[in-house]
Design an enzyme around this catalytic site. Structure first.
Site, short mmCIF file in Angstrom:
data_model
loop_
_atom_site.label_atom_id
_atom_site.label_comp_id
_atom_site.label_asym_id
_atom_site.label_seq_id
_atom_site.Cartn_x
_atom_site.Cartn_y
_atom_site.Cartn_z
N ARG A 199 40.78 48.86 33.17
CA ARG A 199 41.00 50.30 32.95
C ARG A 199 39.71 50.99 32.52
NH1 ARG A 199 45.68 48.95 28.73
NH2 ARG A 199 45.80 47.24 30.21
N LYS A 208 40.43 34.68 27.30
CA LYS A 208 41.71 34.23 27.84
C LYS A 208 41.89 32.74 27.57
CE LYS A 208 42.01 37.36 31.84
NZ LYS A 208 43.28 38.02 31.50
N1 BES Z 1 42.77 40.83 35.00
C1 BES Z 1 43.78 40.93 34.01
C2 BES Z 1 45.17 41.12 34.58
C3 BES Z 1 45.71 40.03 35.48
C4 BES Z 1 46.65 39.16 34.98
C5 BES Z 1 45.34 39.95 36.77
C6 BES Z 1 47.19 38.19 35.79
C7 BES Z 1 45.88 38.97 37.60
C8 BES Z 1 46.81 38.10 37.11
C9 BES Z 1 43.49 42.11 33.08
O1 BES Z 1 42.16 42.45 32.94
C10 BES Z 1 44.01 41.73 31.75
O2 BES Z 1 43.59 40.75 31.24
N2 BES Z 1 44.95 42.50 31.21
C11 BES Z 1 45.53 42.22 29.96
C12 BES Z 1 45.80 43.53 29.26
C13 BES Z 1 46.15 43.38 27.81
C14 BES Z 1 44.97 42.85 27.02
C15 BES Z 1 46.58 44.72 27.29
C16 BES Z 1 46.82 41.45 30.18
O3 BES Z 1 47.51 41.66 31.18
O4 BES Z 1 47.12 40.59 29.36
ZN ZN Z 2 41.13 41.30 31.48
#
Ligand code: BES
Ligand code: ZN
Ligand code: ZN
Length: 505
Positions: free
Chosen positions: A358, A284
């Site tokens: 997931r 990230k």
């Molecule tokens: N933990 C994140 C989602 C999240 C985002 C939680 C903001 C709390 C606040 C999750 O694991 C994630 O990173 N999801 C990705 C999915 C994508 C790679 C398809 C996302 O939301 O960008």
């Molecule tokens: Zn994630």
């Protein structure tokens, strides 16, 4: 300090607000009347007006709290109003609070019908208790300003009303304590709340309230062939935790051995417990990454709900399952392009290691089925996209079964939480088709990212009635509200609890 609620009685046609007190007490009306007539207090939701040394009353202070428009009056307004009273009292060092139970001859029966006494008392206590914590645990100069005592005053009420208030008060205390427990977990930094520590805190809670629990780690996860869960966990020095909490009712149909076979439901609560989400190899951006300590809010909601279930004792069996890990980039970490095999036997192509929630839930949901769960619910901070779709007010609700989703929506009337249903029909299944494995862990396109996440989970719920709550946009609130501290919200605890209770026989 005595707190009395006020509502705005003005109709839509009237421009000026018409505040009226929700009490029949002449003394309160005498002390507050001229301030209300003066127009400085409009009774908007959470608005406060403090009167010192109110004439004719024994309390040193009288606080009037606005509940908003009378025509919108419901227990949720009372929850927020009580919270506003506590948030007002705390910084002023007021430790003892009495709140007048809402009653007013000036209100029509129609308004008061919307405030049944038990639900109103429960909401009042919930609001007050939820307003108490401040998330300054790690400040060395913090001073404990917690409320010392809370009383609900309903001196003139009939005996049946008094009894309703008593029951509601007790329930509210239990529910709010469970939600505050979830919030305290979500607040913890990732270096403190590792998967192992989460397991210890869950097990300690279970021991305290009389739930059976087991906390497993790497060995069991491998033994169960949880290849999806393990793929996420393998990149961290911190061992993962598979937490199982069991609630069995003392008597009644739900408690019979082999209840599932006899048609009694067994409810499975599955929580995403990523104690820190760096994104893994698909790392990230640095900006805002510190927030990813709350990526275990789904687990927090389930652990909190289990605590309330243990204390409120519905007649239905419940199994809580938490899949907890840290998502880290490392020499041992899983990589985009890897193919892993989930516990169900399905193969998954990893396209993005940041779509890890997931993966852990896929194995958690399947495991719940092998333990005999007939109905499933999972909670997860699954996608950033849910905040894009719904903002920070509503959390996402998905289901493979209309009746189950409607039951959950019914529970929202009591919980006062906001969830908005989005589709996850099979028309969306193309998004997770992989060219090399059975499915892939992200969508072919970015569009409808939260739906793609739900479609992935649906593969593992199969035919079992299932609900998915995406709380990524609502688990943490950085905006200061008059009725609650900013930070972890504890979203989900109350609604999951009410949904479970709806299966109680
Ligand atoms: N933990 C994140 C989602 C999240 C985002 C939680 C903001 C709390 C606040 C999750 O694991 C994630 O990173 N999801 C990705 C999915 C994508 C790679 C398809 C996302 O939301 O960008
Ligand atoms: Zn994630
Ligand atoms: Zn995550």
């Amino acid at each position: 300090m005595l707190t009395v609620f006020a509502v705005d009685l003005a109709t839509a046609a009237e421009a000026e607000p018409m505040p009226t007190l929700l009490t029949a007490s002449d003394a309160v009306a005498g002390a507050a009347g001229r301030f209300l007539r003066g127009g400085e207090f409009k009774a908007t939701l959470g608005e406060t007006l403090l009167i010192h040394a109110p004439g004719g009353l024994r309390a040193e202070r009288l606080l009037i709290v606005g509940l908003g428009k009378a025509k919108r009056l419901n227990p949720d307004q009372v929850r927020k109003g009580a919270g506003a009273a506590v948030r007002f009292a705390k910084p002023r060092g007021v430790r003892d609070l009495a709140i007048a139970f809402p009653e007013d001859k000036a209100l029509s029966d129609e308004h008061l019908d919307d405030l049944p006494c038990e639900a109103t008392a429960r909401a009042l206590v919930e609001g007050a208790e939820l307003a108490d914590p401040d998330y300054d645990t790690y400040k060395t100069d913090r001073k404990d300003k917690s409320i010392g005592s809370l009383a609900v005053v309903a001196a003139d009420a009939e005996r049946s009303v008094q009894e309703g208030i008593r029951v509601g008060f007790e329930e509210g205390r239990i529910v709010a304590a469970a939600q505050n427990f979830a919030r305290s977990l979500v607040n913890e930094p990732g270096n403190v709340l590792t998967p192992t520590a989460l397991g210890q805190r869950a097990a300690a809670m279970c021991a305290e309230v009389g739930l059976r629990s087991e906390v497993h780690s790497t060995e069991k996860i491998k033994e169960l062939k949880m290849g999806a869960f393990w793929s996420v966990a393998q990149g961290s020095e911190e061992p993962p935790a598979l937490i199982v909490m069991r609630y069995e009712p003392e008597d009644g149909a739900g408690s019979k051995e082999g209840a599932a076979a006899e048609g009694s439901p067994v409810i499975g609560l599955v929580g995403k417990g990523i104690t820190f989400d760096t994104g893994g190899i698909s790392i990230k951006p640095a900006d805002g990454m510190e927030k990813m300590k709350y990526d275990m809010a789904g687990a927090g909601a389930m652990i909190g709900a289990m605590r309330a279930i243990a204390e409120l004792k519905p007649k239905v069996r419940v199994i809580g399952i938490i899949c907890s890990a840290e998502n880290m980039p490392d020499g041992k970490a899983f990589k985009p392009g890897d193919v892993v095999t989930a516990m169900s036997g399905k193969t998954i192509e990893i396209v993005n290691t940041d779509a890890e929630g997931r993966l852990v839930l896929a194995d958690g949901l399947h495991y719940a089925k092998t333990l005999g769960c007939t109905h499933l619910i999972n909670a997860a901070t699954l996608t950033g996209a849910i905040g894009v779709a719904l903002g920070r007010l509503n959390a996402g609700l998905f289901s493979n079964d209309d009746a189950t989703a409607e039951r959950f929506e019914g529970a929202l009337k009591t919980s006062g939480e906001k969830f908005w249903r989005l589709p996850c029909t099979d028309d969306y299944a193309d998004q997770i088709k992989s060219s090399i494995a059975d499915i892939q862990n992200t969508g072919i396109t970015r569009y409808g990212g939260s739906i793609t996440g739900a479609m992935f989970l649906k593969e593992f719920a199969g035919e079992t009635p299932w609900i998915h709550l995406d709380i990524a946009g609502t688990a943490w609130d950085d905006e200061q509200k008059p009725w609650i501290a900013k930070g972890p919200t504890g979203i989900g605890v109350r609604s999951i609890l009410e949904w479970v209770r709806s299966y109680s026989d």
